[in-house]
Design an enzyme around this catalytic site. Structure first.
Site, PDB file in Angstrom:
ATOM      1  CG  HIS A   1     103.582 -90.228  40.589  1.00 41.48           C
ATOM      2  ND1 HIS A   1     104.134 -91.380  40.087  1.00 41.48           N
ATOM      3  CD2 HIS A   1     103.389 -90.449  41.907  1.00 41.48           C
ATOM      4  CE1 HIS A   1     104.279 -92.253  41.067  1.00 41.48           C
ATOM      5  NE2 HIS A   1     103.832 -91.715  42.185  1.00 41.48           N
ATOM      6  CG  PHE A   2      98.680 -88.298  42.987  1.00 44.54           C
ATOM      7  CD1 PHE A   2      97.337 -88.125  42.772  1.00 44.54           C
ATOM      8  CD2 PHE A   2      99.424 -87.220  43.450  1.00 44.54           C
ATOM      9  CE1 PHE A   2      96.730 -86.910  42.986  1.00 44.54           C
ATOM     10  CE2 PHE A   2      98.820 -85.993  43.670  1.00 44.54           C
ATOM     11  CZ  PHE A   2      97.473 -85.839  43.433  1.00 44.54           C
TER      12      PHE A   2
ATOM     13  NE  ARG B   1      97.647 -80.308  46.962  1.00 49.84           N
ATOM     14  CZ  ARG B   1      97.977 -80.757  48.149  1.00 49.84           C
ATOM     15  NH1 ARG B   1      98.775 -80.072  48.913  1.00 49.84           N
ATOM     16  NH2 ARG B   1      97.502 -81.888  48.604  1.00 49.84           N
TER      17      ARG B   1
ATOM     18  CG  HIS C   1     104.846 -93.933  50.678  1.00 49.36           C
ATOM     19  ND1 HIS C   1     104.724 -93.199  49.518  1.00 49.36           N
ATOM     20  CD2 HIS C   1     105.196 -95.171  50.278  1.00 49.36           C
ATOM     21  CE1 HIS C   1     105.010 -93.958  48.483  1.00 49.36           C
ATOM     22  NE2 HIS C   1     105.309 -95.155  48.914  1.00 49.36           N
TER      23      HIS C   1
END
Lengths: 540, 156
Positions: A366-367, A430, A215
């Site tokens: 999101h990322f 994935r 994180h």
């Protein structure tokens, strides 16, 4: 070209190369998930390519770019050379060697373990050794940054560091705290295990150490982008920074809140008691605060720019901003996409809500808004600003540079919208394709995987424009006297003397104490448990 | 620090939003039904099939609902199809004999990592119908093929 700029330029060259390769792989993945049968498509190629994309983008592109940018910031804001140039160059070569080792292992198909490399999936030892070298190389950057600042401080006692350097100092300290986790995982657990020196590994201990690092890694990416937003962007927009002390506060809050939150990536893991997950969830919520403050400060800085250019109404200042300048439009879109990504992040961090989205396509959606837009698009935007100034050349292929941020915005809007929705519908992340033998439930995801693929094509076109502009500028840009890098002036004068927010040693201690509160007991409890190790598996 | 009035208002509003978010999470934490799977129990991954806890796989009806015992492996779940009573609490107990897998019951909040050496456990309920279970953690070349089926049957 200034001799001192060779080191940042060498870092940028590696970063841009990694970015170009990883972008091509990303497009093929987006097409594969839409079940398009391309030549060479196979599970082996797909998972090799996901690993290469993740490692090259998230670890290589970001790290080299940040290190290069950090050297520019420290030398230009302090107007002095690096305190330890040998150490800095050694770091570059060590990191490059590590990258080459890891890339070789990945591209030869012996390390398809993805960039999270969860054991007991086991890669070739070269992958883990390469990762260790990349980390050690980046430590040389952290050390050089801190030592150069200290040398300057000795000559300027009581003077606060310029805001850009303040941000990069926090980044360097944060990186040292964060990488402790992955360094222990890599050196103590993974490397001996992959070499056969130890027979088994505890997968949960490895996951805890990885996410201790995973994180704050996010903020290692984000804080240099924030440095651009606070200290370059307001000037590019034609205005001033709304508040310097709030910027300092924001970086310090990230320093103390980034690390003690790793369990929010492990809400769905067995072996970690609920109470500790809850504590990490509570701390995570407060990381929203510095980003909320940033949203106000930077938007206000844009408004200042618009008003300086004559805007008088409520919103007409938006139209006065330089939307044709690729540095401006990149950062503006990066912030807009980050606002959406940030709200999604609050959902991910919400303890029980996470079970609906964990490891679904929602996460990649999101990322790609956060690291894939807020960070990557900002880095592209600031490259248009920095490279000509470092190289002493004009920006070439200006039209491509101008459309590039718009292509990225459209592509990312399509990609992230469709993947957020398929994620909510339960499509896992994935996966090479998501048909599950013709399952009618999986069939509902089909149309949106097509939308995601179209987004992937836009993103690839945008990445291609960026790489071409960089190549054109670097190799064929018209030579001219280098222009200075101009840092944004704050609206109100900066404090002449250091304040509490400039006490880096103190805040580092505070950060370490909170990390100990969040991690010491659960890690100790874990080590007391009877656990059973796993041998390595290579199903790729 | 001299903070302009509008930014002060904004910062207080941001803090209030965060407190509301945190409180809503805390309320869920207090109400025990909304817990992520956080069971702490270990098992030797090399001896799963011989272990009494996983020797019998499948569904066991209990007084209030049912328990599902399943094992994840490259690239399948065992059993690959389970029938459970709808509307009643169903407790899942899972482990892996090889790498880390995911266990996600699509369209529900049933979702857990399945880590070798550890037993994952969670309880949830289902509306009647057929559900797709997928592995949602990369586990190797057959990851995208790893799935199972759950049928929730209405009971009188």
């Amino acid at each position: 070209m200034n001799r001192a700029d060779r080191l940042p330029l060498a870092n940028f060259a590696v970063a841009i190369t990694a970015f170009g390769i990883a972008s091509a792989m990303a497009m093929m993945q987006a097409l594969s998930r839409a079940s398009l049968d391309l030549p060479f498509r196979s599970p082996k190629m797909y998972y090799l390519s996901v690993t290469a994309h993740g490692v090259l983008m998230a670890l290589v592109f970001t790290t080299f770019f940040i290190v290069g940018f950090g050297y520019v910031v420290v030398t230009r804001t302090l107007n002095r050379p690096l305190a330890t140039p040998r150490l800095a160059w050694t770091g570059f070569w060590v990191a490059l060697t590590g990258t080459a080792l890891a890339a070789g292992a990945i591209l030869s198909g012996q390390a398809s373990v993805l960039y999270t490399f969860y054991p007991p999936l086991q890669a070739h030892p070269a992958f883990y050794i390469g990762a260790a070298l990349l980390i050690v190389g980046s430590w040389c950057w952290s050390a050089t940054t801190i030592l150069t600042y200290r040398a300057w401080r000795r000559e300027h006692p009581g003077v606060p560091a310029p805001l850009a350097l303040h941000g990069m100092l926090v980044t360097a300290i944060l990186w040292l705290i964060a990488t402790v986790g992955v360094a222990i995982e890599d050196l103590v657990l993974l490397i001996p295990w992959s070499l056969g020196l130890t027979k088994t590994i505890d997968p949960m201990l490895a996951r805890m150490l990885f996410w201790y690092f995973g994180h704050p890694l996010v903020y290692f990416w984000l804080l240099p982008a924030y440095v651009v937003w606070y200290t370059i962007f307001p000037r590019v927009a034609g205005g001033k920074l709304f508040s310097d002390p709030l910027g300092r506060l924001v970086f310090i809050l990230f320093l103390i809140l980034s690390t003690p939150v790793g369990f929010h990536h492990e809400f769905m893991d067995p072996g970690i008691p609920a109470g500790w997950k809850f504590l990490h969830s509570m701390i995570t919520m407060w990381i929203l605060f510095p980003s909320f403050v940033t949203a106000f400060t930077i938007t206000a800085s844009m408004e200042v720019a618009g008003r300086l250019k004559g805007a008088t109404g409520w919103l007409d200042w938006l139209g006065k901003l330089p939307w044709r300048d690729p540095t401006f439009s990149s950062v503006a879109f990066a912030m807009l996409l980050f606002a959406i990504g940030g709200i999604g992040g609050a959902i991910n961090a919400s303890y029980m809500l996470n079970s609906v989205v964990h490891n679904t396509a929602w996460i990649q959606a999101h990322f790609h808004l956060t690291v894939g837009s807020a960070v990557a698009l900002t880095f592209m935007g600031v490259s248009y600003y920095l490279l000509p100034r470092l190289l002493g050349r004009e920006l070439e292929l200006g039209l491509l540079a101008r459309v590039q941020p718009y292509l990225w915005f459209i592509g990312m809007a399509l990609f992230s919208f469709s993947n957020h929705i398929t994620g909510l519908m339960g499509m896992p992340r994935r996966v090479m394709e998501a048909t599950y033998g013709g399952s009618p439930i999986a069939a509902q995801w089909k149309v949106l995987t097509g939308v995601s693929a179209v987004g992937g094509l836009f993103l690839f076109a945008s990445a291609g424009c960026f790489v071409l502009v960089m190549l054109g500028t670097w190799l064929a840009g018209k030579r001219r006297d280098p222009q200075p890098i101009e840092w944004a002036e704050p609206l109100h004068p900066v404090a002449a003397r250091t304040t509490l927010l400039d006490r880096y040693g103190l805040w580092t201690i505070v950060a370490i104490v909170i990390v100990l509160i969040a991690y010491a007991v659960p890690l100790w409890q874990h080590l007391q448990m009877t656990t059973y190790g796993s041998p390595g598996f290579k199903p790729f | 620090m001299n903070v302009p009035l509008y930014e002060k208002i904004w910062m207080w509003a941001a803090a209030v939003i965060i407190v509301v978010f945190a409180l809503s999470v805390a309320v869920g934490y207090g109400a025990s039904a909304l817990q992520p799977p956080s069971h702490v129990e270990t098992i030797d991954p090399a001896k799963v099939f011989g272990d009494p806890r996983f020797a019998q796989r499948g569904v066991t009806m209990t007084a209030g609902g049912a328990t599902v015992v399943a094992v994840a492996m490259m690239f399948t779940f065992q059993p690959a199809e389970v029938r459970v009573p709808a509307g009643k609490p169903v407790t899942f107990r899972l482990t892996s004999i090889d790498v880390t897998h995911g266990f996600e019951i699509v369209g529900t909040n049933g979702n857990t990592m399945v880590v070798p050496g550890y037993v994952s456990q969670f309880t949830t309920r289902f509306a009647p119908g057929e559900y797709l279970i997928v592995c949602n953690e990369y586990c190797g070349g057959g990851h995208h093929l790893m799935s199972a089926k759950l049928i929730a049957e209405a009971t009188p």
